[in-house]
Structure formats: structure tokens, C-alpha cells
Design an enzyme around this catalytic site. Structure first.
Site, PDB file in Angstrom:
ATOM      1  N   ASP A 244     -14.787 -10.528  -0.937  1.00  0.00           N
ATOM      2  CA  ASP A 244     -15.944  -9.992  -1.676  1.00  0.00           C
ATOM      3  C   ASP A 244     -17.197 -10.827  -1.411  1.00  0.00           C
ATOM      4  OD1 ASP A 244     -14.095  -8.898  -4.635  1.00  0.00           O
ATOM      5  OD2 ASP A 244     -14.447  -7.938  -2.690  1.00  0.00           O
TER       6      ASP A 244
ATOM      7  N   HIS B 204     -15.068  -2.757  -8.983  1.00  0.00           N
ATOM      8  CA  HIS B 204     -15.716  -2.184  -7.796  1.00  0.00           C
ATOM      9  C   HIS B 204     -15.909  -0.688  -7.990  1.00  0.00           C
ATOM     10  CE1 HIS B 204     -15.625  -5.855  -5.504  1.00  0.00           C
ATOM     11  NE2 HIS B 204     -14.343  -6.000  -5.699  1.00  0.00           N
TER      12      HIS B 204
ATOM     13  N   ASP C 261      -8.162 -15.081  -1.713  1.00  0.00           N
ATOM     14  CA  ASP C 261      -8.425 -14.124  -0.625  1.00  0.00           C
ATOM     15  C   ASP C 261      -9.433 -13.060  -1.063  1.00  0.00           C
ATOM     16  OD1 ASP C 261      -7.876 -11.324   0.477  1.00  0.00           O
ATOM     17  OD2 ASP C 261      -6.984 -12.601   2.003  1.00  0.00           O
TER      18      ASP C 261
ATOM     19  N   ASP D 224      -6.501 -10.583   8.015  1.00  0.00           N
ATOM     20  CA  ASP D 224      -7.354  -9.508   8.524  1.00  0.00           C
ATOM     21  C   ASP D 224      -8.314 -10.097   9.540  1.00  0.00           C
ATOM     22  OD1 ASP D 224     -10.264  -9.477   6.529  1.00  0.00           O
ATOM     23  OD2 ASP D 224      -8.830 -11.077   6.761  1.00  0.00           O
TER      24      ASP D 224
ATOM     25  N   PHE E 260      -4.234 -12.389   3.223  1.00  0.00           N
ATOM     26  CA  PHE E 260      -3.950 -11.225   4.066  1.00  0.00           C
ATOM     27  C   PHE E 260      -4.687 -11.383   5.391  1.00  0.00           C
ATOM     28  CE2 PHE E 260      -2.238 -10.169   0.191  1.00  0.00           C
ATOM     29  CZ  PHE E 260      -3.203 -10.220  -0.809  1.00  0.00           C
TER      30      PHE E 260
HETATM   31  N1  56B Z   1      -7.905 -10.431   3.551  1.00  0.00           N
HETATM   32  C1  56B Z   1      -8.479  -9.340   3.065  1.00  0.00           C
HETATM   33  N2  56B Z   1      -8.776  -8.329   3.905  1.00  0.00           N
HETATM   34  C2  56B Z   1      -9.360  -7.235   3.364  1.00  0.00           C
HETATM   35  C3  56B Z   1      -9.672  -7.107   2.004  1.00  0.00           C
HETATM   36  C4  56B Z   1     -10.257  -5.825   1.848  1.00  0.00           C
HETATM   37  C5  56B Z   1     -10.801  -5.238   0.591  1.00  0.00           C
HETATM   38  N3  56B Z   1      -9.977  -5.561  -0.547  1.00  0.00           N
HETATM   39  C6  56B Z   1     -10.538  -5.194  -1.833  1.00  0.00           C
HETATM   40  C7  56B Z   1      -9.537  -5.408  -2.881  1.00  0.00           C
HETATM   41  C8  56B Z   1      -9.791  -6.529  -3.560  1.00  0.00           C
HETATM   42  C9  56B Z   1     -10.988  -7.195  -3.075  1.00  0.00           C
HETATM   43  O1  56B Z   1     -11.782  -7.555  -4.180  1.00  0.00           O
HETATM   44  C10 56B Z   1     -11.668  -6.124  -2.224  1.00  0.00           C
HETATM   45  O2  56B Z   1     -12.560  -5.430  -3.060  1.00  0.00           O
HETATM   46  C11 56B Z   1     -10.281  -5.225   3.102  1.00  0.00           C
HETATM   47  N4  56B Z   1      -9.745  -6.103   3.972  1.00  0.00           N
HETATM   48  C12 56B Z   1      -9.611  -6.014   5.414  1.00  0.00           C
HETATM   49  O3  56B Z   1     -10.860  -6.461   5.951  1.00  0.00           O
HETATM   50  C13 56B Z   1     -11.166  -5.675   7.105  1.00  0.00           C
HETATM   51  C14 56B Z   1     -12.332  -4.802   6.745  1.00  0.00           C
HETATM   52  O4  56B Z   1     -13.471  -5.615   6.748  1.00  0.00           O
HETATM   53  P1  56B Z   1     -14.889  -4.851   6.760  1.00  0.00           P
HETATM   54  O5  56B Z   1     -14.885  -3.988   8.031  1.00  0.00           O
HETATM   55  O6  56B Z   1     -15.912  -5.951   6.763  1.00  0.00           O
HETATM   56  O7  56B Z   1     -14.915  -3.987   5.495  1.00  0.00           O
HETATM   57  C15 56B Z   1      -9.929  -4.849   7.395  1.00  0.00           C
HETATM   58  O8  56B Z   1      -9.031  -5.624   8.162  1.00  0.00           O
HETATM   59  C16 56B Z   1      -9.367  -4.652   5.997  1.00  0.00           C
HETATM   60  O9  56B Z   1      -7.977  -4.377   6.031  1.00  0.00           O
HETATM   61  C17 56B Z   1      -9.344  -8.174   1.135  1.00  0.00           C
HETATM   62  O10 56B Z   1      -9.565  -8.161  -0.087  1.00  0.00           O
HETATM   63  N5  56B Z   1      -8.759  -9.270   1.720  1.00  0.00           N
END
Ligand code: 56B
Length: 369
Positions: free
Chosen positions: A344, A78, A339, A268, A266
Site C-alpha cells: 500500500d 480500500h 507485506d 510479487d 508474497f
Molecule cells: N506482496 C504483495 N503483492 C501484491 C499485493 C497486492 C494488493 N493486495 C491488497 C490486499 C491487501 C493490501 O492492502 C492491498 O490492498 C497486489 N500484489 C501483487 O503486486 C503486483 C501488482 O502490482 P501493481 O501492478 O503495482 O498493482 C502483482 O504481482 C500482484 O499480485 C500485496 O498486498 N502484497
């Protein structure tokens, strides 16, 4: 409950009074999150998991992950993620995961909070990463914990500058973000000689122990609530911190964990939206209508806890289903990669406008996710 699942704070105090080191328990550490997720699923009223939907989605997810050669390497690919494999990157990831929450906005796309960086406007999670990278480029040591507590060189106005928006909407919960960094700086100084590396060292290559250390020492990582009178742990940011380290360092160095497969999805607000869109999660009509009209859910209300807990359990069932149908996935697949892949993919779909016809994500304003 194994002693690693006892209240981490009480456990830490007990160990301290007995003069034991923090990591002296013999039982393999667990975080209690998966057990909490199953309990939430078993007691949920407005959220259920479709076995047909999960079976179908498991095939799609596995096929797409294979086609994309999805792995820990994807993390560093990324554009905005840090590239060096050193302590500076550990500090970056720690800072990022102290603040990795609640970016959603009710404003139209071009009016919502955005960070201008490298000639582009970044929103959501990427706005946070962009803000940190921009601050470092501008000479602010924003990922150095001792900076967060130095009111002389880092008054609130510095944080306001670091997170300044390209639109008229400010970053959500800015004052909470400032308080979290200042408090984390104080705790790091008191318990870890101001170095996030020391937390990782004390975790002794256990991701679960790292999660429990964060939940014990840092209130802002203590992502717990209750459902039907029982405490449940979700630990979203504490877990994704360990997962980001593991992915960034490809399971080596500061990302080397013997129990990374114990981490869960996670909880979210993005992945639940994907799981519902993939017909894995079923929402009751009253829940669906609240989400459709962008109702705000209070942190800890039953429907919100059910969405988060059932999402965690659903990804666990997806992982089991994939391994059942594709034994070659064993040892190559875990909840973290599923996840990350779903997040992504959701962002790629959003960029192509494919999320328009999906049920929106649920709205909760919270420092926990
Ligand atoms: N479950 C989960 N939640 C994640 C991510 C990520 C980014 N992770 C990076 C690392 C590895 C991956 O390849 C991604 O490049 C952000 N979030 C959560 O999402 C929300 C933001 O959403 P939006 O406003 O649409 O960007 C916010 O609660 C944020 O904490 C994830 O991976 N998994």
C-alpha cells in the site's frame, strides 16, 4: 521435512489411497515457503540482505504502521474491496487471487492497460478488482465458479468484455487468465462441489493447510521452481488468498486461522522494489543494470528466484528485528501485515511520483505473480 512439507500432491494421493482425510496429519502443517526462502538466501549470488538497511527500515516501518494504525481493518477500507462478510466475498477473493498476477506494462501511464470504473481509470492490481466489480454491476456472475465452465453463457468473448481496456493495450496474459478460470471451475466441481468455501472448510482453520490444498489441487497455484538443483516453493497467490481472507474477515469467520503467522511475504514484483528502495535488499551490479534497462527475466532463472526468495527472507528478518526492538509488537505483527503495508505504501508513493527515482521493479511475465 514435516509430512505437510512433503509434495502436497503426492501426500494427497497417499492419504486418499489410505482412506485418510486430507487434514489427518498430527504435525502442525507448514508450507515449506520460509524454508525455501532461507535456502535461496543462503545460495544467492546476485542478491543479498543488508543488516544495516534492514535494521533502519524496521524502525521506519514499525513507526509508520503504528502511526497509520495499520491492521486487518485496512483491507476493507480500500474503496474497491468487497464489503459484505459472506460467501459472495469469499468467492470474490478466490476469483481475484486466481487472476492476481502480472499487470505491469512498458507503455506510458496513460497508454497502459486500464479499467474504467466508477468514473476512474484503474491500473495494476486495482484494475483486476475494478474489472470484477464492474462485471458484477453489469450482471455477469464472474465470481461464480460454475459460470467459468459454462461455455454457453460464458464464451471467451464474455471474458474479453469483462477485461476490456480503456486504452489500446489489453490485459496481459488474457488467454492464460481464461484458461485458469475454466480449469479452476472444473477442479472445484470435481473436488469441492464447485464451492471455494469447501476448500476453506477442509483446511480446518489452518492457513498453511489451505495453501497446501490449493497447491495440491490447482496447478495454477503451484508456484514452485528450482534453485541450485533443489525445488523451492514460493506459493505467492495461494498464500495471499489466505491472507486476504484473514484481513477481510478480521481473523474471524472464513478468515479465522490458527497459524496465520506462518504465512510469509508474497513474492510479487512490487515488494522487492520497495525492499531495494529501502536499502534492505542489495543487488549485484549486473543484476541492477538488467533491472534498470527493463530486461525481461525468465520465470525460474536464478536471478529472478533470488529476488523473490530473498524478499521473503528479508521480510522475515524485518519482522524479527521489529519484535526484537519493540516487544509490544509480538502478537500484533506478522509478515502479512508488513507485506500489505509495504504494498500500500508503494502504491501511495507511486501516486505521488516518488517511485520515479527508485530502481524499477523487475520484469517477469508469469501467471504466478
Ligand atoms: N506482496 C504483495 N503483492 C501484491 C499485493 C497486492 C494488493 N493486495 C491488497 C490486499 C491487501 C493490501 O492492502 C492491498 O490492498 C497486489 N500484489 C501483487 O503486486 C503486483 C501488482 O502490482 P501493481 O501492478 O503495482 O498493482 C502483482 O504481482 C500482484 O499480485 C500485496 O498486498 N502484497
Amino acid at each position: 521435512m514435516s509430512d505437510d512439507e512433503a509434495d502436497p500432491e503426492l501426500l494427497a494421493l497417499l492419504r486418499q489411497s489410505l482412506g485418510l482425510g486430507p487434514g489427518t496429519s498430527t504435525a502442525p502443517p507448514t508450507t515449506g515457503v520460509l524454508k525455501s526462502a532461507e535456502y535461496i538466501y543462503d545460495n544467492a549470488i546476485d542478491v543479498a540482505i543488508s543488516s544495516d538497511g534492514t535494521r533502519a527500515a524496521a524502525e521506519t516501518i514499525w513507526a509508520l504502521m503504528q502511526a497509520k494504525h495499520y491492521s486487518t481493518e485496512t483491507w476493507s477500507s480500500h474503496e474497491l474491496h468487497p464489503k459484505t462478510k459472506d460467501e459472495a466475498t469469499v468467492n470474490f477473493i478466490f476469483t481475484m487471487n486466481l487472476l492476481n498476477f502480472s499487470f505491469w506494462s512498458e507503455l506510458p501511464h496513460d497508454e497502459r492497460f486500464a479499467i474504467e470504473y466508477r468514473g476512474e481509470r484503474w491500473t495494476g492490481y486495482w484494475s483486476l478488482v475494478a474489472a470484477l466489480q464492474r462485471a458484477l454491476d453489469e450482471g455477469y456472475p464472474i465470481t461464480t465458479p460454475t459460470f467459468w465452465t459454462d461455455l454457453g453463457s460464458c464464451p471467451d468473448s464474455v471474458f474479453e468484455h469483462v477485461f476490456r481496456s480503456a486504452t489500446s493495450e489489453s490485459i496481459p496474459l488474457l488467454s492464460q487468465r481464461i484458461s485458469i478460470l475454466r480449469e479452476a471451475g472444473d477442479i472445484l466441481e470435481a473436488d469441492f462441489s464447485s464451492s471455494p468455501l469447501n476448500i476453506i472448510t477442509r483446511a480446518e482453520n489452518s492457513a498453511s493447510r489451505l495453501v497446501n490444498l490449493l497447491a495440491t489441487h490447482f496447478p495454477n497455484f503451484r508456484d514452485t521452481t528450482t534453485l541450485a538443483g533443489r525445488e523451492v516453493r514460493l506459493y505467492k497467490r495461494a498464500q495471499i488468498f489466505a491472507a486476504d481472507l484473514w484481513a477481510c474477515f478480521n481473523g474471524t469467520s472464513y478468515g479465522s486461522f490458527t497459524d496465520i503467522d506462518n504465512l510469509t511475504m508474497f513474492a510479487d514484483y512490487r515488494i522487492p522494489q520497495m525492499l531495494q528502495g529501502l536499502h534492505c535488499l542489495w543487488y549485484s551490479p549486473r543484476l541492477e543494470s538488467r533491472i534498470a534497462r527493463h530486461d525481461q527475466f525468465s520465470p525460474g532463472e536464478a536471478m529472478e528466484v533470488e529476488i523473490r526468495g530473498c524478499s521473503i527472507w528479508c521480510v522475515e528478518l524485518l519482522r524479527r528485528q521489529i519484535e526484537r526492538k519493540h516487544p509490544e509488537a509480538k502478537g500484533k505483527l506478522n509478515a502479512v501485515l508488513i507485506d500489505f503495508f509495504l504494498y500500500d505504501t508503494c502504491k501511495e508513493m507511486e501516486k505521488k511520483g516518488h517511485c520515479e527515482d527508485m530502481l524499477p521493479h523487475h520484469r517477469t511475465r508469469s501467471i504466478y505473480y
